[in-house]
Enzyme design. Structure first.
Site: not given
Length: 400
Positions: A20-21, A24
Protein backbone atom coordinates in the site's frame (compact mmCIF):
# COMPACT_ATOMS: atom_id res chain seq x y z
CA UNK A 1 -4.12 -22.76 16.91
CA UNK A 2 -0.91 -23.07 14.89
CA UNK A 3 2.10 -20.76 15.13
CA UNK A 4 2.92 -21.28 11.46
CA UNK A 5 -0.51 -19.97 10.50
CA UNK A 6 0.02 -16.88 12.66
CA UNK A 7 3.43 -16.24 11.08
CA UNK A 8 2.02 -16.65 7.57
CA UNK A 9 -0.78 -14.23 8.33
CA UNK A 10 1.42 -11.57 9.98
CA UNK A 11 3.99 -11.68 7.17
CA UNK A 12 1.22 -11.44 4.55
CA UNK A 13 -0.40 -8.55 6.42
CA UNK A 14 2.86 -6.65 6.73
CA UNK A 15 3.60 -7.22 3.04
CA UNK A 16 0.12 -5.93 2.14
CA UNK A 17 0.56 -2.77 4.21
CA UNK A 18 3.97 -2.04 2.71
CA UNK A 19 2.61 -2.67 -0.78
CA UNK A 20 0.00 0.00 0.00
CA UNK A 21 2.73 2.44 1.00
CA UNK A 22 4.79 1.47 -2.05
CA UNK A 23 1.87 2.51 -4.26
CA UNK A 24 1.88 5.99 -2.72
CA UNK A 25 5.68 6.18 -2.81
CA UNK A 26 6.27 5.11 -6.42
CA UNK A 27 3.59 7.35 -7.92
CA UNK A 28 4.63 10.32 -5.79
CA UNK A 29 8.21 9.95 -7.04
CA UNK A 30 6.93 9.54 -10.59
CA UNK A 31 5.15 12.90 -10.35
CA UNK A 32 8.23 14.59 -8.90
CA UNK A 33 7.02 14.84 -5.32
CA UNK A 34 9.68 14.58 -2.62
CA UNK A 35 9.38 11.48 -0.44
CA UNK A 36 11.86 11.64 2.42
CA UNK A 37 11.08 8.43 4.34
CA UNK A 38 9.99 4.86 3.59
CA UNK A 39 9.81 2.70 6.72
CA UNK A 40 8.60 -0.76 7.67
CA UNK A 41 7.10 -0.75 11.17
CA UNK A 42 6.66 1.91 13.85
CA UNK A 43 8.49 3.01 16.99
CA UNK A 44 12.29 3.13 17.48
CA UNK A 45 14.43 2.75 14.38
CA UNK A 46 16.38 -0.52 14.21
CA UNK A 47 18.12 0.13 10.91
CA UNK A 48 18.02 2.74 8.17
CA UNK A 49 19.99 3.88 5.15
CA UNK A 50 19.79 6.80 2.75
CA UNK A 51 19.35 6.39 -1.00
CA UNK A 52 19.34 9.77 -2.62
CA UNK A 53 16.85 12.01 -0.82
CA UNK A 54 14.95 9.16 0.83
CA UNK A 55 15.68 7.34 4.08
CA UNK A 56 14.70 3.65 4.01
CA UNK A 57 14.49 1.73 7.25
CA UNK A 58 13.00 -0.78 9.67
CA UNK A 59 11.42 0.09 13.00
CA UNK A 60 10.93 -2.04 16.09
CA UNK A 61 7.17 -2.66 15.96
CA UNK A 62 6.13 -4.62 12.82
CA UNK A 63 2.55 -3.34 12.80
CA UNK A 64 2.60 -1.63 9.41
CA UNK A 65 4.67 1.06 7.80
CA UNK A 66 4.62 4.57 6.39
CA UNK A 67 5.88 6.89 3.67
CA UNK A 68 6.63 10.56 4.27
CA UNK A 69 5.76 12.84 1.35
CA UNK A 70 6.49 16.46 2.15
CA UNK A 71 3.75 19.11 2.22
CA UNK A 72 0.71 16.81 2.40
CA UNK A 73 -1.64 19.63 3.49
CA UNK A 74 -1.81 23.21 4.76
CA UNK A 75 -0.31 22.32 8.15
CA UNK A 76 2.59 20.32 6.76
CA UNK A 77 5.22 22.85 5.72
CA UNK A 78 8.44 21.48 4.15
CA UNK A 79 11.59 21.83 6.27
CA UNK A 80 13.27 23.61 3.37
CA UNK A 81 11.09 26.30 1.73
CA UNK A 82 12.93 25.61 -1.52
CA UNK A 83 11.20 22.20 -1.64
CA UNK A 84 7.71 23.73 -1.76
CA UNK A 85 7.47 23.18 -5.52
CA UNK A 86 7.98 19.45 -4.93
CA UNK A 87 5.49 19.20 -2.07
CA UNK A 88 2.33 17.11 -2.39
CA UNK A 89 0.08 20.14 -1.99
CA UNK A 90 1.76 22.05 -4.84
CA UNK A 91 0.96 19.45 -7.47
CA UNK A 92 -2.19 19.36 -9.62
CA UNK A 93 -5.29 17.90 -8.00
CA UNK A 94 -5.43 14.94 -10.39
CA UNK A 95 -1.89 13.92 -9.48
CA UNK A 96 -2.60 14.18 -5.77
CA UNK A 97 -5.75 12.09 -6.15
CA UNK A 98 -3.91 9.40 -8.11
CA UNK A 99 -1.18 9.24 -5.46
CA UNK A 100 -3.83 8.77 -2.77
CA UNK A 101 -5.66 6.14 -4.85
CA UNK A 102 -2.44 4.22 -5.51
CA UNK A 103 -2.43 2.63 -2.04
CA UNK A 104 -5.85 1.03 -2.44
CA UNK A 105 -5.05 0.15 -6.05
CA UNK A 106 -2.13 -1.95 -4.83
CA UNK A 107 -4.44 -3.81 -2.43
CA UNK A 108 -6.87 -4.53 -5.27
CA UNK A 109 -4.09 -5.60 -7.64
CA UNK A 110 -2.59 -7.98 -5.07
CA UNK A 111 -6.00 -9.48 -4.36
CA UNK A 112 -6.71 -10.09 -8.06
CA UNK A 113 -3.26 -11.66 -8.59
CA UNK A 114 -3.73 -13.95 -5.57
CA UNK A 115 -7.19 -15.11 -6.68
CA UNK A 116 -6.13 -15.55 -10.32
CA UNK A 117 -2.96 -17.42 -9.32
CA UNK A 118 -4.89 -19.60 -6.88
CA UNK A 119 -7.32 -20.65 -9.60
CA UNK A 120 -4.52 -21.60 -12.04
CA UNK A 121 -2.32 -23.44 -9.52
CA UNK A 122 -4.39 -24.93 -6.69
CA UNK A 123 -7.73 -24.79 -8.48
CA UNK A 124 -11.23 -23.59 -7.67
CA UNK A 125 -12.93 -25.35 -4.78
CA UNK A 126 -16.12 -27.16 -5.75
CA UNK A 127 -18.20 -28.97 -3.12
CA UNK A 128 -21.26 -29.46 -5.31
CA UNK A 129 -20.04 -32.92 -6.27
CA UNK A 130 -21.31 -36.42 -5.60
CA UNK A 131 -18.05 -37.70 -4.14
CA UNK A 132 -18.52 -38.17 -0.39
CA UNK A 133 -16.22 -36.23 1.91
CA UNK A 134 -17.83 -36.95 5.29
CA UNK A 135 -19.91 -39.75 6.76
CA UNK A 136 -21.75 -38.81 9.95
CA UNK A 137 -21.46 -41.51 12.63
CA UNK A 138 -24.87 -40.71 14.10
CA UNK A 139 -28.29 -39.17 13.69
CA UNK A 140 -28.10 -35.80 15.52
CA UNK A 141 -30.61 -35.49 18.32
CA UNK A 142 -31.52 -31.88 17.46
CA UNK A 143 -30.99 -29.13 14.90
CA UNK A 144 -28.37 -27.62 17.21
CA UNK A 145 -26.45 -30.90 17.28
CA UNK A 146 -26.86 -31.11 13.48
CA UNK A 147 -25.45 -27.60 13.00
CA UNK A 148 -22.53 -28.32 15.34
CA UNK A 149 -21.84 -31.76 13.89
CA UNK A 150 -22.08 -33.42 17.31
CA UNK A 151 -23.55 -36.70 18.55
CA UNK A 152 -25.32 -37.28 21.83
CA UNK A 153 -24.34 -40.18 24.11
CA UNK A 154 -27.32 -42.27 22.95
CA UNK A 155 -27.63 -41.04 19.36
CA UNK A 156 -28.36 -43.87 16.88
CA UNK A 157 -25.98 -44.62 14.02
CA UNK A 158 -26.65 -42.68 10.84
CA UNK A 159 -28.28 -44.38 7.82
CA UNK A 160 -25.07 -43.74 5.86
CA UNK A 161 -22.98 -45.51 8.49
CA UNK A 162 -25.42 -48.44 8.67
CA UNK A 163 -25.47 -48.76 4.87
CA UNK A 164 -21.69 -49.02 4.74
CA UNK A 165 -21.02 -45.82 2.79
CA UNK A 166 -17.40 -44.65 2.87
CA UNK A 167 -15.52 -41.39 2.40
CA UNK A 168 -14.37 -41.31 -1.23
CA UNK A 169 -17.44 -43.10 -2.62
CA UNK A 170 -18.94 -41.34 -5.64
CA UNK A 171 -22.72 -41.43 -5.76
CA UNK A 172 -24.04 -42.11 -9.25
CA UNK A 173 -27.74 -42.70 -8.50
CA UNK A 174 -30.30 -42.42 -5.71
CA UNK A 175 -33.30 -44.70 -5.68
CA UNK A 176 -32.55 -45.62 -9.28
CA UNK A 177 -32.38 -42.03 -10.54
CA UNK A 178 -28.99 -40.70 -11.75
CA UNK A 179 -27.54 -37.71 -9.85
CA UNK A 180 -24.79 -35.40 -11.10
CA UNK A 181 -24.23 -32.99 -8.19
CA UNK A 182 -24.73 -32.82 -4.44
CA UNK A 183 -27.60 -30.33 -4.59
CA UNK A 184 -29.54 -32.78 -6.74
CA UNK A 185 -28.69 -35.64 -4.38
CA UNK A 186 -29.74 -33.62 -1.32
CA UNK A 187 -33.07 -32.69 -2.91
CA UNK A 188 -33.77 -36.35 -3.69
CA UNK A 189 -33.02 -37.41 -0.10
CA UNK A 190 -35.16 -34.69 1.47
CA UNK A 191 -38.05 -35.45 -0.91
CA UNK A 192 -38.61 -38.83 0.74
CA UNK A 193 -40.32 -39.13 4.13
CA UNK A 194 -38.30 -40.17 7.19
CA UNK A 195 -38.27 -43.94 7.60
CA UNK A 196 -38.54 -44.52 3.85
CA UNK A 197 -36.42 -47.24 2.33
CA UNK A 198 -34.35 -46.42 -0.73
CA UNK A 199 -31.21 -47.44 -2.59
CA UNK A 200 -28.02 -45.52 -3.25
CA UNK A 201 -25.57 -46.46 -6.01
CA UNK A 202 -21.90 -45.56 -5.57
CA UNK A 203 -18.70 -46.05 -7.48
CA UNK A 204 -15.96 -47.54 -5.27
CA UNK A 205 -12.64 -48.87 -6.57
CA UNK A 206 -14.02 -48.65 -10.13
CA UNK A 207 -16.96 -50.86 -9.18
CA UNK A 208 -20.63 -49.92 -8.89
CA UNK A 209 -22.35 -50.88 -5.65
CA UNK A 210 -26.04 -50.47 -4.89
CA UNK A 211 -26.73 -50.29 -1.15
CA UNK A 212 -30.08 -50.32 0.67
CA UNK A 213 -30.75 -47.49 3.13
CA UNK A 214 -33.47 -46.51 5.58
CA UNK A 215 -33.70 -42.74 5.96
CA UNK A 216 -33.89 -41.07 9.36
CA UNK A 217 -34.98 -37.66 10.61
CA UNK A 218 -33.51 -34.91 12.78
CA UNK A 219 -35.89 -33.34 15.30
CA UNK A 220 -36.71 -29.80 14.20
CA UNK A 221 -35.34 -30.27 10.67
CA UNK A 222 -37.58 -30.84 7.67
CA UNK A 223 -36.94 -33.71 5.28
CA UNK A 224 -35.10 -36.98 5.65
CA UNK A 225 -31.56 -37.44 6.89
CA UNK A 226 -28.87 -39.73 5.46
CA UNK A 227 -25.69 -38.45 7.13
CA UNK A 228 -23.37 -37.61 4.25
CA UNK A 229 -21.42 -34.54 3.15
CA UNK A 230 -19.67 -33.74 -0.14
CA UNK A 231 -15.95 -33.77 -0.72
CA UNK A 232 -14.30 -30.54 -1.83
CA UNK A 233 -12.61 -31.01 -5.19
CA UNK A 234 -10.23 -28.47 -6.71
CA UNK A 235 -10.56 -27.95 -10.44
CA UNK A 236 -8.11 -25.86 -12.48
CA UNK A 237 -9.91 -23.67 -15.04
CA UNK A 238 -8.65 -22.14 -18.27
CA UNK A 239 -6.92 -18.74 -18.05
CA UNK A 240 -10.18 -17.08 -19.13
CA UNK A 241 -12.02 -19.07 -16.48
CA UNK A 242 -9.48 -17.92 -13.88
CA UNK A 243 -10.04 -14.29 -14.92
CA UNK A 244 -13.80 -14.75 -14.59
CA UNK A 245 -13.33 -16.39 -11.18
CA UNK A 246 -11.09 -13.56 -9.99
CA UNK A 247 -13.62 -10.95 -11.11
CA UNK A 248 -16.58 -12.78 -9.59
CA UNK A 249 -14.79 -13.38 -6.28
CA UNK A 250 -13.64 -9.75 -6.17
CA UNK A 251 -17.22 -8.56 -6.66
CA UNK A 252 -18.51 -10.91 -3.95
CA UNK A 253 -15.93 -9.63 -1.47
CA UNK A 254 -16.80 -6.01 -2.30
CA UNK A 255 -20.47 -6.74 -1.60
CA UNK A 256 -19.62 -8.66 1.56
CA UNK A 257 -17.33 -5.86 2.78
CA UNK A 258 -20.08 -3.28 2.33
CA UNK A 259 -22.49 -5.50 4.27
CA UNK A 260 -19.90 -6.03 7.01
CA UNK A 261 -19.49 -2.28 7.52
CA UNK A 262 -23.26 -1.82 7.81
CA UNK A 263 -23.51 -4.60 10.42
CA UNK A 264 -20.89 -3.09 12.76
CA UNK A 265 -23.48 -1.23 14.92
CA UNK A 266 -25.49 -4.46 15.26
CA UNK A 267 -22.34 -6.46 15.94
CA UNK A 268 -21.28 -4.70 19.13
CA UNK A 269 -23.98 -6.23 21.40
CA UNK A 270 -23.31 -9.80 20.21
CA UNK A 271 -19.51 -9.84 19.95
CA UNK A 272 -19.21 -11.00 23.56
CA UNK A 273 -22.23 -13.34 23.39
CA UNK A 274 -20.91 -16.90 23.00
CA UNK A 275 -24.19 -18.23 21.66
CA UNK A 276 -24.64 -15.55 18.99
CA UNK A 277 -21.03 -14.78 18.01
CA UNK A 278 -20.71 -17.48 15.35
CA UNK A 279 -24.38 -17.90 14.44
CA UNK A 280 -25.28 -14.35 13.36
CA UNK A 281 -23.95 -12.27 10.47
CA UNK A 282 -23.25 -9.34 12.79
CA UNK A 283 -21.38 -11.54 15.26
CA UNK A 284 -18.96 -12.67 12.56
CA UNK A 285 -17.33 -9.24 12.30
CA UNK A 286 -13.72 -9.84 13.30
CA UNK A 287 -10.40 -8.05 13.74
CA UNK A 288 -6.86 -8.67 12.55
CA UNK A 289 -6.36 -10.77 15.70
CA UNK A 290 -9.44 -12.83 14.88
CA UNK A 291 -8.32 -13.32 11.28
CA UNK A 292 -4.91 -14.47 12.51
CA UNK A 293 -6.54 -16.89 14.95
CA UNK A 294 -8.71 -18.33 12.19
CA UNK A 295 -5.68 -18.68 9.89
CA UNK A 296 -3.76 -20.51 12.60
CA UNK A 297 -6.69 -22.84 13.27
CA UNK A 298 -7.23 -23.68 9.60
CA UNK A 299 -3.52 -24.27 8.92
CA UNK A 300 -3.42 -26.66 11.90
CA UNK A 301 -6.65 -28.44 10.94
CA UNK A 302 -6.75 -31.98 9.58
CA UNK A 303 -7.65 -31.11 5.99
CA UNK A 304 -5.83 -31.33 2.68
CA UNK A 305 -3.10 -28.90 1.66
CA UNK A 306 -5.21 -27.55 -1.19
CA UNK A 307 -7.93 -26.45 1.21
CA UNK A 308 -5.40 -24.81 3.53
CA UNK A 309 -3.67 -22.91 0.74
CA UNK A 310 -7.00 -21.89 -0.77
CA UNK A 311 -8.35 -20.68 2.57
CA UNK A 312 -5.26 -18.63 3.45
CA UNK A 313 -4.90 -17.02 0.01
CA UNK A 314 -8.59 -16.16 -0.23
CA UNK A 315 -8.53 -14.71 3.29
CA UNK A 316 -5.50 -12.54 2.46
CA UNK A 317 -7.12 -11.46 -0.81
CA UNK A 318 -10.38 -10.63 0.97
CA UNK A 319 -8.59 -8.57 3.63
CA UNK A 320 -6.72 -6.64 0.95
CA UNK A 321 -9.97 -5.81 -0.82
CA UNK A 322 -11.52 -4.73 2.48
CA UNK A 323 -8.49 -2.59 3.39
CA UNK A 324 -8.54 -0.99 -0.05
CA UNK A 325 -12.23 -0.15 0.17
CA UNK A 326 -12.05 1.02 3.78
CA UNK A 327 -9.19 3.38 2.95
CA UNK A 328 -11.34 5.01 0.29
CA UNK A 329 -14.12 5.99 2.69
CA UNK A 330 -14.43 9.82 2.57
CA UNK A 331 -13.37 10.18 6.20
CA UNK A 332 -10.23 11.76 7.55
CA UNK A 333 -7.56 10.58 8.24
CA UNK A 334 -8.17 7.87 5.59
CA UNK A 335 -6.97 8.34 2.01
CA UNK A 336 -10.58 8.77 0.93
CA UNK A 337 -10.91 11.67 3.37
CA UNK A 338 -7.92 13.44 1.81
CA UNK A 339 -9.39 12.81 -1.65
CA UNK A 340 -12.67 14.35 -0.49
CA UNK A 341 -10.77 17.43 0.73
CA UNK A 342 -9.04 17.81 -2.64
CA UNK A 343 -12.34 17.45 -4.51
CA UNK A 344 -13.89 20.05 -2.21
CA UNK A 345 -10.95 22.42 -2.87
CA UNK A 346 -11.41 22.11 -6.64
CA UNK A 347 -15.19 22.62 -6.43
CA UNK A 348 -14.62 25.68 -4.22
CA UNK A 349 -12.03 27.02 -6.68
CA UNK A 350 -14.40 26.47 -9.61
CA UNK A 351 -17.23 28.33 -7.87
CA UNK A 352 -14.86 31.17 -6.99
CA UNK A 353 -13.77 31.41 -10.63
CA UNK A 354 -17.41 31.61 -11.76
CA UNK A 355 -17.88 34.54 -9.40
CA UNK A 356 -14.73 36.23 -10.56
CA UNK A 357 -12.99 35.70 -7.23
CA UNK A 358 -9.48 34.38 -6.57
CA UNK A 359 -8.86 30.69 -5.79
CA UNK A 360 -9.37 30.21 -2.01
CA UNK A 361 -6.45 27.74 -2.03
CA UNK A 362 -5.92 24.87 0.32
CA UNK A 363 -8.45 23.87 2.98
CA UNK A 364 -7.35 24.90 6.46
CA UNK A 365 -6.65 21.48 7.96
CA UNK A 366 -6.53 23.00 11.45
CA UNK A 367 -10.31 23.43 11.21
CA UNK A 368 -10.75 19.79 10.20
CA UNK A 369 -8.39 18.46 12.85
CA UNK A 370 -11.11 17.97 15.54
CA UNK A 371 -13.24 15.96 13.09
CA UNK A 372 -10.24 13.94 11.94
CA UNK A 373 -9.17 13.23 15.51
CA UNK A 374 -12.69 12.25 16.57
CA UNK A 375 -13.04 9.78 13.70
CA UNK A 376 -9.58 8.39 14.46
CA UNK A 377 -10.53 7.82 18.10
CA UNK A 378 -13.80 6.15 17.01
CA UNK A 379 -11.94 3.79 14.65
CA UNK A 380 -9.44 2.94 17.41
CA UNK A 381 -12.21 2.27 19.95
CA UNK A 382 -14.11 0.03 17.52
CA UNK A 383 -10.90 -1.81 16.65
CA UNK A 384 -9.99 -2.37 20.30
CA UNK A 385 -13.52 -3.60 21.05
CA UNK A 386 -13.41 -6.19 18.26
CA UNK A 387 -9.88 -7.26 19.25
CA UNK A 388 -11.02 -7.80 22.86
CA UNK A 389 -13.99 -9.81 21.60
CA UNK A 390 -11.66 -11.97 19.51
CA UNK A 391 -9.50 -12.63 22.57
CA UNK A 392 -12.31 -13.21 25.10
CA UNK A 393 -14.89 -14.80 22.80
CA UNK A 394 -13.09 -16.02 19.65
CA UNK A 395 -15.06 -16.46 16.45
CA UNK A 396 -15.51 -20.10 15.48
CA UNK A 397 -16.02 -21.03 11.86
CA UNK A 398 -19.02 -23.26 11.08
CA UNK A 399 -18.07 -26.81 11.84
CA UNK A 400 -15.03 -25.70 13.81
Amino acid sequence: MDLIGWVIFIVALLFSVMLHETGHFVLAKRFGMKATRYFVGFGPTIWSTWRGETEYGIKALPFGGFVKIIGMHSMDDPDDPADEARSFRSHPAWQRILVLLAGSAMHFLLALILIFGLALTVGIANDNVTQLGTISPCVPTSVTAYDNGTCGSHAPSSPAMLAGLRVGDTVTAFNGHPVSNFNQLGDAIRALPPGAQATITVRRDNKLLTLPITLASVTGRSGSYLGIGPATLFQIPSPLGAIEYAGTTFGQVVTGSAQAVTTIPKALPVLFNKAKRSTTAAGQVTSIVGAAQITGTEVASNVGWQYKVSFVLLLIASLNIFFGLFNLLPLLPLDGGHIAVIVYERIRAWLARLRGRPDPGLVDMAKLLPVSFSLFVLIVLLSVTVVLADIINPLQLPGG
